[in-house]
Design an enzyme around this catalytic site. Sequence first.
Site, PDB file in Angstrom:
ATOM      1  N   HIS A   1       0.698  -1.291  -0.145  1.00 15.48           N
ATOM      2  CA  HIS A   1       0.066   0.042  -0.088  1.00 15.48           C
ATOM      3  C   HIS A   1       0.744   1.496  -0.098  1.00 15.48           C
ATOM      4  O   HIS A   1       0.410   2.405   0.686  1.00 15.48           O
ATOM      5  CB  HIS A   1      -0.858   0.157   1.179  1.00 15.48           C
ATOM      6  CG  HIS A   1      -2.151  -1.088   1.359  1.00 15.48           C
ATOM      7  ND1 HIS A   1      -3.233  -0.792   0.783  1.00 15.48           N
ATOM      8  CD2 HIS A   1      -2.022  -2.533   1.767  1.00 15.48           C
ATOM      9  CE1 HIS A   1      -3.960  -1.910   1.005  1.00 15.48           C
ATOM     10  NE2 HIS A   1      -3.244  -2.797   1.301  1.00 15.48           N
TER      11      HIS A   1
ATOM     12  N   ASN B   1     -10.449  -2.464   3.010  1.00 18.57           N
ATOM     13  CA  ASN B   1     -10.200  -2.462   1.294  1.00 18.57           C
ATOM     14  C   ASN B   1     -11.537  -2.123   0.706  1.00 18.57           C
ATOM     15  O   ASN B   1     -12.515  -1.809   1.152  1.00 18.57           O
ATOM     16  CB  ASN B   1      -9.743  -3.652   0.956  1.00 18.57           C
ATOM     17  CG  ASN B   1      -8.230  -3.904   1.109  1.00 18.57           C
ATOM     18  OD1 ASN B   1      -7.497  -3.028   1.267  1.00 18.57           O
ATOM     19  ND2 ASN B   1      -7.876  -5.140   1.105  1.00 18.57           N
TER      20      ASN B   1
ATOM     21  N   TYR C   1       0.766  -4.343  12.281  1.00 23.82           N
ATOM     22  CA  TYR C   1       0.707  -2.776  11.906  1.00 23.82           C
ATOM     23  C   TYR C   1       1.350  -1.861  12.861  1.00 23.82           C
ATOM     24  O   TYR C   1       2.364  -1.224  12.575  1.00 23.82           O
ATOM     25  CB  TYR C   1      -0.603  -2.410  11.843  1.00 23.82           C
ATOM     26  CG  TYR C   1      -1.259  -2.811  10.391  1.00 23.82           C
ATOM     27  CD1 TYR C   1      -1.596  -4.014  10.303  1.00 23.82           C
ATOM     28  CD2 TYR C   1      -1.630  -1.969   9.373  1.00 23.82           C
ATOM     29  CE1 TYR C   1      -2.329  -4.690   9.292  1.00 23.82           C
ATOM     30  CE2 TYR C   1      -2.153  -2.858   8.037  1.00 23.82           C
ATOM     31  CZ  TYR C   1      -2.505  -3.839   8.005  1.00 23.82           C
ATOM     32  OH  TYR C   1      -2.926  -4.594   6.817  1.00 23.82           O
TER      33      TYR C   1
HETATM   34  C1  HEM Z   1      -0.922  -1.627   4.726  1.00 27.32           C
HETATM   35  C2  HEM Z   1       0.177  -5.998   6.496  1.00 27.32           C
HETATM   36  C3  HEM Z   1      -4.031  -7.684   5.542  1.00 27.32           C
HETATM   37  C4  HEM Z   1      -5.554  -3.274   4.373  1.00 27.32           C
HETATM   38  C5  HEM Z   1      -0.222  -2.534   5.431  1.00 27.32           C
HETATM   39  C6  HEM Z   1       1.037  -2.626   5.932  1.00 27.32           C
HETATM   40  C7  HEM Z   1       1.385  -3.835   6.364  1.00 27.32           C
HETATM   41  C8  HEM Z   1       0.426  -4.589   6.146  1.00 27.32           C
HETATM   42  C9  HEM Z   1       2.659  -4.164   7.005  1.00 27.32           C
HETATM   43  C10 HEM Z   1       2.114  -1.344   5.839  1.00 27.32           C
HETATM   44  C11 HEM Z   1       1.568  -0.489   6.884  1.00 27.32           C
HETATM   45  C12 HEM Z   1       2.385   0.706   7.041  1.00 27.32           C
HETATM   46  O1  HEM Z   1       3.547   0.787   6.782  1.00 27.32           O
HETATM   47  O2  HEM Z   1       1.814   1.773   7.411  1.00 27.32           O
HETATM   48  C13 HEM Z   1      -0.826  -6.826   6.439  1.00 27.32           C
HETATM   49  C14 HEM Z   1      -0.761  -8.039   6.964  1.00 27.32           C
HETATM   50  C15 HEM Z   1      -2.176  -8.725   6.675  1.00 27.32           C
HETATM   51  C16 HEM Z   1      -2.771  -7.766   5.844  1.00 27.32           C
HETATM   52  C17 HEM Z   1       0.039  -8.905   7.735  1.00 27.32           C
HETATM   53  C18 HEM Z   1      -2.647 -10.157   6.901  1.00 27.32           C
HETATM   54  C19 HEM Z   1      -2.400 -11.056   7.836  1.00 27.32           C
HETATM   55  C20 HEM Z   1      -4.587  -6.892   4.978  1.00 27.32           C
HETATM   56  C21 HEM Z   1      -6.140  -6.802   5.041  1.00 27.32           C
HETATM   57  C22 HEM Z   1      -6.496  -5.476   4.695  1.00 27.32           C
HETATM   58  C23 HEM Z   1      -5.297  -4.646   4.539  1.00 27.32           C
HETATM   59  C24 HEM Z   1      -7.110  -8.250   5.161  1.00 27.32           C
HETATM   60  C25 HEM Z   1      -8.064  -4.993   4.132  1.00 27.32           C
HETATM   61  C26 HEM Z   1      -8.926  -5.419   4.616  1.00 27.32           C
HETATM   62  C27 HEM Z   1      -4.231  -2.560   4.463  1.00 27.32           C
HETATM   63  C28 HEM Z   1      -4.518  -1.074   4.029  1.00 27.32           C
HETATM   64  C29 HEM Z   1      -2.962  -0.717   4.178  1.00 27.32           C
HETATM   65  C30 HEM Z   1      -1.958  -1.918   4.468  1.00 27.32           C
HETATM   66  C31 HEM Z   1      -5.793  -0.124   3.816  1.00 27.32           C
HETATM   67  C32 HEM Z   1      -2.619   0.687   3.858  1.00 27.32           C
HETATM   68  C33 HEM Z   1      -2.940   1.601   5.272  1.00 27.32           C
HETATM   69  C34 HEM Z   1      -2.683   3.005   5.156  1.00 27.32           C
HETATM   70  O3  HEM Z   1      -3.072   3.557   4.182  1.00 27.32           O
HETATM   71  O4  HEM Z   1      -1.499   3.449   5.599  1.00 27.32           O
HETATM   72  N1  HEM Z   1      -0.861  -4.139   5.539  1.00 27.32           N
HETATM   73  N2  HEM Z   1      -2.046  -6.471   5.848  1.00 27.32           N
HETATM   74  N3  HEM Z   1      -4.276  -5.428   4.826  1.00 27.32           N
HETATM   75  N4  HEM Z   1      -3.142  -3.009   4.671  1.00 27.32           N
HETATM   76 FE1  HEM Z   1      -2.459  -4.640   5.355  1.00 27.32          FE
END
Ligand code: HEM
Length: 481
Positions: A53, A125, A335
Site C-alpha cells: 500500500h 479495502n 501494523y
Molecule cells: C498496509 C500487513 C491484510 C489493508 C499494510 C502494511 C502492512 C500490512 C505491514 C503497511 C503499513 C504501513 O507501513 O503503514 C498486513 C498483513 C495482513 C494484511 C500482515 C494479513 C495478515 C490486510 C487486509 C486488509 C489490509 C485483509 C483489508 C481488509 C491494508 C491497508 C493498508 C495496509 C488499507 C494501508 C494503510 C495505510 O493507508 O496506511 N498491511 N496486511 N491489509 N493494509 Fe494490510
Amino acid sequence: MVAYSTDDAGIPAPHDGLSQSVGPNGPLLLQDHFLIQKMAHFNRERVPERVVHAKGGGAFGELEITEDVSQYTRADLFQKGKKTPLLIRFSTVAGELGSADTARDPRGFALKFYTEQGNYDIVGNNTPIFFIRDPSKFSDFIHSQKRRADNQLRDNNMQWDFWTLNPETAHQVSFLMTDRGTPKTWRHMHGYGSHTFLWYNAKGEKYWVKYHFKTDQGVENLTAAEAKAMEAEDPDAHRRDLWESIKRGDYPSWTVKVQIMPFEEAADYRFNPFDLTKVWPHGDYPEITIGRFVLNRNPENYFAQIEQAAFEPSNLVPGVGASPDKMLQGRLFSYPDTHRYRIGPNYLQLPVNRPKSPVRSYNYDGPMAYYNNPDPVYAPNTAGGPVAQPDLFKGEEYHVAGEIIRSAYTLHKEDDDFGQARTLWEKVLSDTDRAHMVSNIVGHASAPEVTSDMKKRIVEYWTNVHPDLGSGVAQGLGVES
Ligand code: HEM
Ligand code: NDP
C-alpha cells in the site's frame, strides 16, 4: 511584511542560495552549518515506503451517526448524533510509491477516527473479502504479487502460481478481475471493514459486526483499456481527483452501514463468519444504515499527514473488539510493529497520529519523545496517577477452549472455496460484467511470461468457479477446456 527564513534551530539564514567559500572561487567550509544542515537533512527526507500500500493519498473529514445503535455498541463514536473527525487514506496494494493509480489491484480504504475515547482505526479495502484466510500466507502472497528476485520485474506467472495453488483466493480474484478492480476514482468505490468485529453494549451484550461504506457518488469503474491508458496519461489520476474535488468544494461522502449478527448465531451460521474470504449474504444479515462520513479537507503537508499516517487495526475503542478471524489477529500485531520500524517507536506522538483525547499512558521516552511525562511513571502508585477503567471493556470477554494445533478453520455447512465466487458470477454480475471479467482475466493471463502449463491451471481454477467462466477463459487463452 517579509517573513525571514531560518535554519531548523530558528537561527536567521545568512543566504538562501550561496554557501560559504574561501573567496568567490575557493573551496567550501565545514563551518558552514547552514549548508551542512541543508544537505544532511535532505539525505534523510524519506522514511521507508510502506511495504504494501505504498502509493496512496488521503484527506480529512467527519463521521456523523444518524441512527441509534446503542443496543449493539457502547462505542462513543457510534452514538446517535455524534460527530467525529477522521482521516482517510486510499491506496493501491502492490505498486511502489510512484506507481500508477489505475493499476488493477484492490484499493486500501483506511480510516482513522479521532474519537473522545482515543483513536479507532478501520483499515479496510474496497472489497469485503481477501485472498487468504491465514496470516502465515500473507508475506508469500505479497511476494508473489510484487517483484521477482532476479530481474525485479513483476511476473503474472508468479501471481497465478500463488492464486491457483491457493484456491481460497478465488472469491477475491473474481472481484479483482471484474471492472471493480479498476475503479474510476477513489470517490467512486465502496469501502469495507472486511473483517468481522465484536460489538458490545453498555450491558455487556455482544454482537458480531461487519462495516460497509457505500459511496454516495455511485460506483464507477474503468475498463481495462481505459485504466491502462490512464496509467500512461496520468499515473496520479486518483490522487489528483480526490485533491481537486475537495479543493473545489465537491466533498465526497459515504453512507455507513453495518451487518449485525447476534453473538450466538456464529457457531451454526452456514458460512464460517470469521473467514475473510467470505461475505455474509445480505439476505441473511441486511445492511443497516448508521450514518455517513464526508471528506472536506485536504492535507496541508502530504508527508507529515499522509506518508507518516499510521493506521492500525489494533486501535479498538471500548464497545468494539477483535473477533477470532485469524487474519485480523495477525494484523493486530503487524501494523504497530511496522510503524515502530518505518516511522519510529513514538509514531503515535506525531500530530496526525496523536489522539485528540488525552493520552495518559505509562509508556514513555525513546527516540524523538516529544511530550513531557509527568510523575508518577509507574502503575499502580499511591501518587494519584491515572488509573484504568476495566468497566468500559465489560463485554469483550468470551469463552474459548481447544487443542493447540495448526489447522484450517472448521468447515461450516456451506463452506468451500468457490461457492460465493460462483454466486457473484451467476447472480450479481450483468452480461457485460461477465464479458469484461473474462477478457480481464484473459488479458492478465496472456502476459508473455505465463506458461502454457499455468494457463491450463488457470482454466481449471475458473472452471471451479463456473463452467461458463472456465470455458470463456479457455477460449480466450487458446487452451482446450
Ligand atoms: C498496509 C500487513 C491484510 C489493508 C499494510 C502494511 C502492512 C500490512 C505491514 C503497511 C503499513 C504501513 O507501513 O503503514 C498486513 C498483513 C495482513 C494484511 C500482515 C494479513 C495478515 C490486510 C487486509 C486488509 C489490509 C485483509 C483489508 C481488509 C491494508 C491497508 C493498508 C495496509 C488499507 C494501508 C494503510 C495505510 O493507508 O496506511 N498491511 N496486511 N491489509 N493494509 Fe494490510
Ligand atoms: P446481494 O445481491 O444482496 O448483493 C450483491 C452485492 O454485490 C452488492 O453489495 C453489490 O454492490 C455487489 N456487487 C455488484 N457488482 C459487483 C461486482 N462487479 N463486483 C463485486 N461486487 C459487486 O447478494 P448477497 O449479499 O447474497 O451476495 C452475493 C454475492 O455478492 C456474494 O457472494 C459476493 O460475491 C457479492 N457481494 C456480497 C457482499 C456482501 O457483503 N453480502 C458485498 C459485495 C459483494 P452494490 O452495493 O454496489 O450494488
